[in-house]
Design an enzyme around this catalytic site. Sequence first.
Site, mmCIF file in Angstrom:
data_model
loop_
_atom_site.group_PDB
_atom_site.id
_atom_site.type_symbol
_atom_site.label_atom_id
_atom_site.label_comp_id
_atom_site.label_asym_id
_atom_site.label_seq_id
_atom_site.Cartn_x
_atom_site.Cartn_y
_atom_site.Cartn_z
ATOM 1 N N ASP A 69 0.988 -1.124 0.000
ATOM 2 C CA ASP A 69 0.042 -0.090 -0.092
ATOM 3 C C ASP A 69 0.937 1.232 0.068
ATOM 4 O OD1 ASP A 69 -2.855 0.780 -0.130
ATOM 5 O OD2 ASP A 69 -2.093 2.007 1.873
ATOM 6 N N SER A 70 0.663 2.313 -0.766
ATOM 7 C CA SER A 70 1.484 3.255 -1.165
ATOM 8 C C SER A 70 0.599 4.525 -1.135
ATOM 9 C CB SER A 70 2.337 2.966 -2.401
ATOM 10 O OG SER A 70 3.006 1.900 -2.483
ATOM 11 N N PHE A 152 2.324 5.934 -13.427
ATOM 12 C CA PHE A 152 1.011 6.043 -13.233
ATOM 13 C C PHE A 152 0.686 7.091 -11.867
ATOM 14 C CE2 PHE A 152 0.645 3.687 -9.088
ATOM 15 C CZ PHE A 152 1.863 3.068 -8.925
HETATM 16 P P1 IMP Z 1 -2.494 1.646 -3.784
HETATM 17 O O1 IMP Z 1 -1.192 1.287 -2.990
HETATM 18 O O2 IMP Z 1 -2.850 1.076 -4.729
HETATM 19 O O3 IMP Z 1 -3.624 1.739 -2.542
HETATM 20 O O4 IMP Z 1 -2.070 3.078 -4.270
HETATM 21 C C1 IMP Z 1 -2.626 4.342 -3.780
HETATM 22 C C2 IMP Z 1 -2.350 5.410 -4.902
HETATM 23 O O5 IMP Z 1 -1.385 6.115 -4.494
HETATM 24 C C3 IMP Z 1 -2.275 5.253 -6.433
HETATM 25 O O6 IMP Z 1 -3.740 4.997 -6.925
HETATM 26 C C4 IMP Z 1 -1.567 6.404 -6.941
HETATM 27 O O7 IMP Z 1 -2.601 7.301 -6.866
HETATM 28 C C5 IMP Z 1 -0.615 6.969 -5.807
HETATM 29 N N1 IMP Z 1 0.617 6.113 -5.886
HETATM 30 C C6 IMP Z 1 1.153 4.972 -5.285
HETATM 31 N N2 IMP Z 1 2.120 4.588 -5.728
HETATM 32 C C7 IMP Z 1 2.772 5.587 -6.624
HETATM 33 C C8 IMP Z 1 3.704 5.755 -7.396
HETATM 34 O O8 IMP Z 1 4.818 5.010 -7.654
HETATM 35 N N3 IMP Z 1 3.446 6.909 -8.323
HETATM 36 C C9 IMP Z 1 2.572 7.527 -8.559
HETATM 37 N N4 IMP Z 1 1.537 7.402 -7.731
HETATM 38 C C10 IMP Z 1 1.517 6.412 -6.752
#
Ligand code: IMP
Length: 196
Positions: A69-70, A152
Amino acid sequence: MRFVLATNNVEKVAEIRDIFSGSILELISLDELGTQPKMEETKETFLENAYQKATAIMEYFNMPAMADDSGLEVDALDGSPGVLSKRYSGINASDRENNQKLIGELSDISKENRSARFKTAAVCVFVDGKRVEAEGVLDGKIILDERGDSGFGYDPFFVPNGHDLTLAQMSLVMKNSISHRGKAFRALRKVLEREI
Ligand code: IMP
């Protein structure tokens, strides 16, 4: 040993696969398994959300699962969008809509005050309940005019410290070599390869 990668994001799959290239650990995507079980992210931290996704997929397939999760934390916005990065402008928001909201909120903020960071929590959950985790951070600045079309999410608006290019102007290999996700999954790979 085979692990299911608990994400529906094809760009993430490509980034994580690149990080595990040459490893004894084999990653299988949800696409390859031909089914997309529902994964929730309802917790308050990246780490808890990553465990929530990995555990759901481990239980569904009865196989070890990896997830991350990021998100983006902007200082001038008190750490927002944070865990809400994916749905910053609404529940089914597109990257473009989230980016528009972010830039709208920062339009009056000077360049020096647009410091931000990406964070990743990467985790692995085994069928016997064993858990392994690692985290990664990438510091940088938000720009108001988008640049680049790789990657992305917020990539076209994020310039890492010490670089002139946005993440969206970098190749996948370059992004992975410095990114939050690269750092977190390389650390996770090290621990897993040592233990397996
Ligand atoms: P999740 O980890 O899939 O919940 O990501 C959450 C959101 O954080 C993504 O939809 C992106 O909007 C943003 N995000 C996470 N990692 C990146 C990255 O490496 N680059 C740009 N946006 C990111």
